[in-house]
Design a protein around this motif. Structure first.
Motif, short mmCIF file in Angstrom:
data_model
loop_
_atom_site.label_atom_id
_atom_site.label_comp_id
_atom_site.label_asym_id
_atom_site.label_seq_id
_atom_site.Cartn_x
_atom_site.Cartn_y
_atom_site.Cartn_z
N ASP A 81 0.87 -1.08 -0.03
CA ASP A 81 0.00 0.06 -0.02
C ASP A 81 0.91 1.28 0.04
O ASP A 81 1.58 1.67 0.85
CB ASP A 81 -1.09 0.07 0.99
N ARG A 82 0.68 1.85 -0.85
CA ARG A 82 1.50 3.19 -1.33
C ARG A 82 0.40 4.29 -1.62
O ARG A 82 -0.14 4.30 -2.75
CB ARG A 82 2.71 3.20 -2.11
N ALA A 83 -0.23 5.13 -0.80
CA ALA A 83 -1.57 5.84 -1.11
C ALA A 83 -1.32 6.64 -2.33
O ALA A 83 -2.31 6.78 -3.01
CB ALA A 83 -1.75 6.93 0.23
N PHE A 84 0.02 7.25 -2.59
CA PHE A 84 -0.04 8.19 -3.73
C PHE A 84 -0.07 7.37 -4.84
O PHE A 84 -0.63 8.16 -5.92
CB PHE A 84 1.28 9.08 -3.52
N ILE A 85 0.42 6.23 -4.88
CA ILE A 85 0.09 5.50 -6.07
C ILE A 85 -1.12 4.91 -6.52
O ILE A 85 -1.46 4.84 -7.59
CB ILE A 85 1.38 4.26 -6.25
N ARG A 86 -1.75 4.52 -5.28
CA ARG A 86 -3.04 4.04 -5.35
C ARG A 86 -4.19 4.94 -5.88
O ARG A 86 -4.84 4.82 -6.85
CB ARG A 86 -3.52 3.50 -3.88
N LEU A 87 -4.01 6.36 -5.58
CA LEU A 87 -4.70 7.58 -5.90
C LEU A 87 -4.46 7.79 -7.25
O LEU A 87 -5.41 8.08 -8.35
CB LEU A 87 -4.39 8.74 -5.01
N LEU A 88 -3.14 7.69 -7.85
CA LEU A 88 -2.78 8.08 -9.10
C LEU A 88 -3.38 7.08 -10.14
O LEU A 88 -3.80 7.14 -11.03
CB LEU A 88 -1.28 8.07 -9.24
N ILE A 89 -3.55 5.86 -9.66
CA ILE A 89 -3.90 4.75 -10.47
C ILE A 89 -5.60 4.76 -10.69
O ILE A 89 -6.10 4.80 -11.85
CB ILE A 89 -3.78 3.13 -9.84
N ARG A 90 -5.92 5.32 -9.60
CA ARG A 90 -7.63 5.65 -9.58
C ARG A 90 -8.07 6.67 -10.54
O ARG A 90 -8.81 6.62 -11.21
CB ARG A 90 -8.05 5.87 -8.27
N GLN A 91 -6.88 7.74 -10.59
CA GLN A 91 -7.01 8.88 -11.41
C GLN A 91 -7.01 8.55 -12.83
O GLN A 91 -7.66 9.19 -13.78
CB GLN A 91 -6.40 10.15 -11.11
N ILE A 92 -6.14 7.67 -13.09
CA ILE A 92 -5.85 6.97 -14.61
C ILE A 92 -7.05 6.64 -15.06
O ILE A 92 -7.69 6.83 -16.04
CB ILE A 92 -4.91 6.34 -14.50
N ASN A 93 -7.42 5.61 -14.11
CA ASN A 93 -8.92 4.85 -14.70
C ASN A 93 -10.23 5.93 -14.81
O ASN A 93 -10.89 5.65 -15.68
CB ASN A 93 -9.16 3.84 -13.54
N ALA A 94 -10.28 6.65 -13.86
CA ALA A 94 -11.36 7.59 -13.75
C ALA A 94 -11.23 8.59 -15.11
O ALA A 94 -12.49 8.69 -15.71
CB ALA A 94 -11.52 8.32 -12.55
#
Length: 255
Positions: free
Chosen positions: A129-142
């Protein structure tokens, strides 16, 4: 595809968020009724509600259907509500609205949660879990799912750059891609080294993909008359997903 917790265009507080903040499950039936009436008033501009509709909401939320006759009588006696038309239609009393506004001031603020369908990068690929990478992945998908293709391409490039740097750091060889002031070099220079770095040891497919996604991101960020399209990204998603998965392994974010 699984829905993940929205987004690019932020939305008001969701019902799930509100139920959690209000500790809904710990409240009395009457208090729950006031909370649902307040939520629908503030979020959906619904000024009135019926007891039957309220009972349906309880069921949808996983609670037992209340006795509507008893609940109607309880609501009528309560100062938290005002009867409308003398039947089973009510509204939350203005003083109750004022009190709940003070208790839950964030209800009308925009949420920063991002909803996506794993369309470009499955979030499950990220095991550490790396929060900044998880958020970046979510933004890419969205971004992709909401037809924001230039934004998606730029974010894809950013994730590529971050994962490459993390891969070098995992091997403690980041100095190779830093300048004399210990700042990281531009992405093109990092990619040039990554293609031949024997310690990083990228697969042939990933080496070939690096420049493709750097260019896609650069075009969307810097070319004045260029706009990315679904077609320009759709055909590259499989290669991007495979590249990201390998870089997650190299960064020790997937084992």
């Amino acid at each position: 595809m699984r829905l993940l917790p929205i987004p690019i265009s932020p939305t008001p507080m969701t019902l799930t968020e509100f139920l959690s903040k209000s500790e809904f499950s710990k409240q009395t039936e009457l208090r729950r009724s006031a909370l649902l009436g307040f939520f629908n008033f503030r979020i959906h501009d619904e000024t009135t509600f019926t007891v039957a509709g309220l009972a349906d909401m309880f069921v949808k939320l996983g609670y037992s259907r209340p006795n509507t006759s008893r609940l109607t009588a309880t609501i009528k006696k309560s100062r938290m509500f005002v009867s409308v038309g003398g039947g089973q239609t009510f509204k939350v009393h203005p003083s109750t609205i004022e009190t709940l506004d003070a208790e839950y001031p964030d209800i009308r603020k925009k949420s920063e949660e991002v909803v996506h369908l794993d369309s470009v990068v499955p979030e499950s690929l990220l095991q550490m879990d790396r929060a900044f990478i998880r958020l970046l992945i979510r933004q890419i998908n969205a971004a992709y799912e909401n037809n924001i293709y230039d934004g998606c391409a730029v974010l894809m490039r950013r994730l590529l750059e971050i994962l490459l740097i993390l891969g070098y750091q995992e091997l403690t060889i980041e100095s190779v891609i830093q300048d004399g002031a210990a700042n990281f070099k531009p992405l093109n220079a990092i990619i040039d080294d990554a293609k031949t770095n024997k310690l990083l040891a990228l697969s042939r497919n990933t080496r070939e993909s690096l420049e493709t996604f750097r260019k896609l991101g650069n075009f969307s960020a810097h070319k004045i008359y260029y706009n990315a399209t679904r077609k320009s990204l759709e055909s590259a998603i499989l290669d991007y997903r495979a590249m990201v998965e390998e870089l997650l392994y190299k960064s020790n974010l997937r084992t």
